[in-house]
Scaffold this active site. Structure first.
Site, PDB file in Angstrom:
ATOM      1  N   GLY A  21      39.580  37.075  49.568  1.00  0.00           N
ATOM      2  CA  GLY A  21      39.687  38.440  49.080  1.00  0.00           C
ATOM      3  C   GLY A  21      40.358  39.384  50.053  1.00  0.00           C
ATOM      4  N   GLU A  55      39.969  27.953  50.130  1.00  0.00           N
ATOM      5  CA  GLU A  55      39.126  27.761  48.953  1.00  0.00           C
ATOM      6  C   GLU A  55      38.951  26.314  48.505  1.00  0.00           C
ATOM      7  OE1 GLU A  55      40.448  31.991  48.983  1.00  0.00           O
ATOM      8  OE2 GLU A  55      41.439  30.068  49.305  1.00  0.00           O
ATOM      9  N   GLY A  72      35.356  36.981  49.153  1.00  0.00           N
ATOM     10  CA  GLY A  72      34.504  37.574  48.126  1.00  0.00           C
ATOM     11  C   GLY A  72      33.060  37.166  48.317  1.00  0.00           C
ATOM     12  N   ASP A 119      43.090  32.322  45.032  1.00  0.00           N
ATOM     13  CA  ASP A 119      43.337  33.286  43.965  1.00  0.00           C
ATOM     14  C   ASP A 119      43.797  34.625  44.544  1.00  0.00           C
ATOM     15  OD1 ASP A 119      40.801  33.871  45.046  1.00  0.00           O
ATOM     16  OD2 ASP A 119      40.053  34.663  43.154  1.00  0.00           O
TER      17      ASP A 119
END
Length: 348
Positions: free
Chosen positions: A113, A136, A65, A144
């Site tokens: 992402g 992450e 992202g 996520d």
């Protein structure tokens, strides 16, 4: 200005093509919204039988992202970051629940992402260029975009290992673990895509299997026994202790890697994977991850991780707390608490 993502119909196939090569196709809010709009439109379009997701050019499928934007927002009121996560997770959920077959080509870097828009696809094609990771914890975030769902369903303790260390997998590893359904040489991709476009959706399997290759360079299984043994602890403290007590070189390497990660992010990630194994539905997973993301991006470690790794690039983050013992159960409970109903995530 060239669109960052291209959505169009070719033959009877809906095409989603990432087109932001200078950023390794990192996703922003507008890109996620455009992809979501296309999926919703094609859902009832009888002329579209299947969806194909790939990238236009460059060395990666999708690097994640728009971390800088998210960090800048998180340093303020966090509204733009929450908007991004809300739309991105709606896109992830739409892909996961889509009735028409989706084929994702994970050629090159597939992280963060990029994992979120490839893993929901029924067909996932890896190549010799694939580099899959959820890194992450190195920037104070957590895996996520459904990471708690996907990682928790991997064999043994591989999910915990990937979530905590951010280890990279190659295309062969992805095939072995079921993260990819097919593997083929990148030189064949254009021909495979054309075959999918020209033939009806009922022939997707025959097209992909007809062009698939058998890789011989998987590495993850070399350490499967070590992973299952050393990452089985109920707590992060127990995992660290198991690694520290092991005399093997591989365990020492993992211990050194974990020493560079955010203690808070590691505890969040471990808890997420453990909860994910018992999550009733993917919708429940995304609702949980949105609550966690909304809070984590406004905590000190995320801004500091982005500073150290992406902005200043000194790779010397000063985590708060600096030790895993400093991250209390109370803090984790606060981060994972459900949001008020008027703030909670919901599908598109």
């Amino acid at each position: 200005m060239t669109d960052d993502v291209l959505t169009f119909v070719e033959g009877r196939t809906g095409r989603i093509r990432l087109n932001r090569p200078k950023a390794i196709h990192a996703l922003n809010t507008a890109m996620c919204a455009k992809m979501l709009d296309a999926l919703l439109a094609w859902r009832s379009d009888t002329d579209v039988e299947a969806v194909l997701i790939d990238h236009a050019e460059g060395r990666g499928f999708c690097a994640g992202g728009d971390i800088r934007m998210i960090a800048e927002s998180g340093a303020g009121d966090g509204a733009a970051a929450r908007d991004f996560f809300r739309v991105e997770y709606q896109l992830n959920h739409a892909l996961f629940t889509y009735a028409k077959p989706i084929v994702a080509f994970m050629d090159g870097i597939t992280m963060g992402g990029g994992v979120g828009i490839s893993m929901p696809a029924k067909f996932r094609v890896a190549t010799e260029n694939t580099r899959f990771a959820m890194p992450e914890t190195g920037i104070g975030l957590f895996p996520d975009v459904g990471g708690g769902w996907y990682l928790s369903r991997l064999p043994g303790r591989i999910g915990e290992y990937l979530a905590l260390t951010g280890a990279r997998l190659n295309g062969a590893d992805c095939l072995k673990l079921g993260l990819a359904t097919h593997y083929m040489a990148s030189a064949k991709l254009d021909e495979a895509k054309q075959g999918l476009i020209e033939r009806p959706s009922s022939e997707i399997v025959s097209v992909l299997e007809g062009m698939a290759d058998v890789p011989d360079d998987d590495t993850i299984l070399e350490h499967r026994a070590d992973i299952d043994r050393l990452f089985a602890g109920d707590t992060l403290e127990e995992i660290i202790a198991a690694l520290a007590a092991d005399s093997g070189l591989w365990a020492k390497e993992q211990l050194a890697i974990l020493a560079t990660k955010s203690p808070q992010a590691m505890k969040v990630s471990l808890h997420l994977v453990r909860l994910g194994r018992h999550m009733p539905s993917f919708e429940d997973e995304m609702r949980q991850e949105f609550a966690v993301a909304s809070r984590v991006v406004q905590r000190p470690d995320f801004a500091e991780g982005v500073r150290a790794v992406i902005v200043d690039k000194d790779n010397e983050p000063r985590w708060q707390p600096a030790t895993i013992e400093g991250v209390t159960d109370h803090v984790i409970d606060q981060i994972f608490a459900p949001l008020p109903e008027d703030q909670a995530w919901a599908p598109a």
